[in-house]
Motif scaffolding. Structure first.
Motif, PDB file in Angstrom:
ATOM      1  N   ARG A  74      21.206  15.326 -12.362  1.00 36.76           N
ATOM      2  CA  ARG A  74      20.753  16.004 -11.148  1.00 36.76           C
ATOM      3  C   ARG A  74      21.524  17.325 -11.027  1.00 36.76           C
ATOM      4  NH1 ARG A  74      21.284  10.470  -9.865  1.00 36.76           N
ATOM      5  NH2 ARG A  74      19.411   9.513  -8.977  1.00 36.76           N
ATOM      6  N   TYR A  75      20.814  18.363 -10.636  1.00 37.71           N
ATOM      7  CA  TYR A  75      21.419  19.697 -10.568  1.00 37.71           C
ATOM      8  C   TYR A  75      21.401  20.237  -9.144  1.00 37.71           C
ATOM      9  CZ  TYR A  75      20.630  19.806 -15.658  1.00 37.71           C
ATOM     10  OH  TYR A  75      20.614  19.523 -17.008  1.00 37.71           O
ATOM     11  N   ALA A  76      22.351  21.126  -8.885  1.00 42.39           N
ATOM     12  CA  ALA A  76      22.351  21.881  -7.634  1.00 42.39           C
ATOM     13  C   ALA A  76      23.129  23.165  -7.859  1.00 42.39           C
ATOM     14  CB  ALA A  76      22.980  21.082  -6.497  1.00 42.39           C
ATOM     15  N   CYS A  77      22.724  24.236  -7.189  1.00 41.09           N
ATOM     16  CA  CYS A  77      23.485  25.484  -7.190  1.00 41.09           C
ATOM     17  C   CYS A  77      24.273  25.579  -5.894  1.00 41.09           C
ATOM     18  CB  CYS A  77      22.552  26.689  -7.350  1.00 41.09           C
ATOM     19  SG  CYS A  77      22.451  27.263  -9.055  1.00 41.09           S
ATOM     20  N   LEU A  78      25.565  25.856  -6.024  1.00 39.24           N
ATOM     21  CA  LEU A  78      26.463  25.870  -4.873  1.00 39.24           C
ATOM     22  C   LEU A  78      26.766  27.301  -4.459  1.00 39.24           C
ATOM     23  CD1 LEU A  78      29.058  23.265  -6.213  1.00 39.24           C
ATOM     24  CD2 LEU A  78      26.923  22.810  -4.969  1.00 39.24           C
ATOM     25  N   PRO A  79      26.480  27.657  -3.228  1.00 39.26           N
ATOM     26  CA  PRO A  79      26.885  28.982  -2.741  1.00 39.26           C
ATOM     27  C   PRO A  79      28.409  29.126  -2.807  1.00 39.26           C
ATOM     28  CG  PRO A  79      25.393  27.884  -1.198  1.00 39.26           C
ATOM     29  CD  PRO A  79      25.805  26.858  -2.190  1.00 39.26           C
ATOM     30  N   VAL A  97      26.355  18.667  -1.140  1.00 39.08           N
ATOM     31  CA  VAL A  97      25.125  19.411  -1.397  1.00 39.08           C
ATOM     32  C   VAL A  97      24.110  18.546  -2.145  1.00 39.08           C
ATOM     33  CG1 VAL A  97      24.131  21.403  -2.591  1.00 39.08           C
ATOM     34  CG2 VAL A  97      26.313  21.628  -1.380  1.00 39.08           C
ATOM     35  N   LEU A  98      24.566  17.822  -3.162  1.00 36.09           N
ATOM     36  CA  LEU A  98      23.673  16.960  -3.938  1.00 36.09           C
ATOM     37  C   LEU A  98      23.089  15.851  -3.068  1.00 36.09           C
ATOM     38  CD1 LEU A  98      25.835  16.797  -7.162  1.00 36.09           C
ATOM     39  CD2 LEU A  98      23.448  17.538  -7.128  1.00 36.09           C
ATOM     40  N   SER A  99      23.938  15.257  -2.229  1.00 34.62           N
ATOM     41  CA  SER A  99      23.467  14.187  -1.352  1.00 34.62           C
ATOM     42  C   SER A  99      22.399  14.695  -0.396  1.00 34.62           C
ATOM     43  CB  SER A  99      24.649  13.609  -0.571  1.00 34.62           C
ATOM     44  OG  SER A  99      24.222  12.572   0.286  1.00 34.62           O
ATOM     45  N   GLN A 100      22.598  15.887   0.147  1.00 35.97           N
ATOM     46  CA  GLN A 100      21.603  16.480   1.045  1.00 35.97           C
ATOM     47  C   GLN A 100      20.328  16.834   0.292  1.00 35.97           C
ATOM     48  OE1 GLN A 100      23.857  19.767   2.618  1.00 35.97           O
ATOM     49  NE2 GLN A 100      24.753  18.550   4.290  1.00 35.97           N
ATOM     50  N   VAL A 123      26.999  26.181 -10.673  1.00 36.75           N
ATOM     51  CA  VAL A 123      26.043  25.116 -10.958  1.00 36.75           C
ATOM     52  C   VAL A 123      26.773  23.771 -10.992  1.00 36.75           C
ATOM     53  CG1 VAL A 123      24.373  24.186 -12.597  1.00 36.75           C
ATOM     54  CG2 VAL A 123      24.563  26.673 -12.261  1.00 36.75           C
ATOM     55  N   ALA A 124      26.270  22.815 -10.232  1.00 31.52           N
ATOM     56  CA  ALA A 124      26.797  21.452 -10.243  1.00 31.52           C
ATOM     57  C   ALA A 124      25.811  20.542 -10.965  1.00 31.52           C
ATOM     58  CB  ALA A 124      27.014  20.947  -8.824  1.00 31.52           C
ATOM     59  N   ALA A 125      26.344  19.602 -11.729  1.00 32.20           N
ATOM     60  CA  ALA A 125      25.517  18.620 -12.420  1.00 32.20           C
ATOM     61  C   ALA A 125      26.146  17.249 -12.227  1.00 32.20           C
ATOM     62  CB  ALA A 125      25.402  18.947 -13.906  1.00 32.20           C
ATOM     63  N   ALA A 126      25.294  16.222 -12.091  1.00 30.67           N
ATOM     64  CA  ALA A 126      25.800  14.878 -11.811  1.00 30.67           C
ATOM     65  C   ALA A 126      25.007  13.839 -12.582  1.00 30.67           C
ATOM     66  CB  ALA A 126      25.719  14.582 -10.316  1.00 30.67           C
ATOM     67  N   ILE A 127      25.706  12.817 -13.085  1.00 26.54           N
ATOM     68  CA  ILE A 127      25.060  11.642 -13.674  1.00 26.54           C
ATOM     69  C   ILE A 127      25.679  10.407 -13.030  1.00 26.54           C
ATOM     70  CG2 ILE A 127      24.616  12.800 -15.871  1.00 26.54           C
ATOM     71  CD1 ILE A 127      26.906  11.167 -17.086  1.00 26.54           C
TER      72      ILE A 127
END
Length: 263
Positions: A74-79, A97-100, A123-127
């Motif tokens: 799962r990806y997200a871009c963090l300000p 941010v990912l949870s939201q 860029v954040a990435a999660a597994i």
């Protein structure tokens, strides 16, 4: 005679896992793949099967790099946040941010945030942490040093960063059932999103154009004119569009080329 040390690369997608083994000189010793269901248990079992039949170095000190594609990441871009000074601070912020963004708890995710320039988004990435720990234990029991774990988008972006010369562009990493789309502007990735896709036979250009538009809407990004394409699952070298300037970069990873398997 077997090489003293072998470097292995494993890449996980929704429908298959691939394993490539190279000598220190870069000679390809083996490329294998196995079909999987989108289930962590099946993924781990198939990787175990592949590792049991792959060449090994004489020193017993082989290394393995893991590359996770969709739907495992799962990806997200963090300000940018001035108050965040440590990696753990950015990772905790990324969990929020990912949870939201995904509407579920991120407590059981393994989260990493890319390094970036001051003042720029990251860029954040999660597994899933459980999946990571299971595979890490499999590597240890197989006497493999886990050298690196990387999301497929990062792999592709690093592989082709010198070729992506336009100051504003999108990078689309096309998999068999997903596309990962990143939007680059002002010297940073401004948005990264993974989408399920179905490329229509004979309508590939139209399908890719629709994917770019959907990704831009969902990630809140402007549509760039130039779209870079990369894939280790299909070849997209002759895409022409009136709406976008598509440019084919080649495989997302040099060891995983569409259709290529060595015993």
């Amino acid at each position: 005679m077997s090489p003293l040390l072998i470097k292995h690369h494993a890449c996980f997608g929704k429908q298959r896992v691939r394993l490539s083994s190279l000598s220190l000189s870069g000679e390809v010793l083996s490329r294998r793949r196995g079909t999987i269901d989108p289930s962590p248990d099946v993924l781990v079992s198939r990787l175990q099967d592949l590792l049991s039949n792959t060449p090994r170095g004489n020193l017993g000190m082989d290394q393995i790099k893991l590359i996770f594609g969709s739907p495992w990441v799962r990806y997200a871009c963090l300000p940018w946040q001035d108050a965040l000074n440590k990696d753990i601070d950015w990772e905790n912020y990324a969990r929020i941010v990912l949870s939201q963004q995904y509407g579920v708890s991120a407590d059981n995710w393994r989260v990493r945030v890319s390094a970036g320039d001051y003042g720029k988004p990251r860029v954040a990435a999660a597994i899933e942490e459980g999946l990571y720990q299971t595979i890490a234990e499999l590597c240890r029991s197989s006497k493999l040093k886990l050298a690196e774990v990387e999301p497929l988008f990062t792999t592709a972006a690093n592989q082709h960063r010198r070729a992506m010369k336009y100051p504003e562009h999108a990078l689309m990493v096309v998999e068999t059932s997903h596309a990962i789309v990143g939007f680059y502007r002002e010297n940073a990735w401004q948005g990264v999103i993974a989408l399920p896709i179905q490329l229509e036979a004979g309508e590939t250009t139209r399908s890719l154009s629709a994917i770019v538009r959907e990704a831009a809407v969902l990630s809140g990004q402007f549509l760039p004119e130039h779209i870079y394409l990369t894939s280790s699952d299909i070849t997209l070298s002759s895409i022409k569009s009136a709406d976008f300037d598509f440019e084919w970069l080649g495989a997302a990873h040099p060891q995983f080329i569409a259709g290529e398997v060595h015993a």
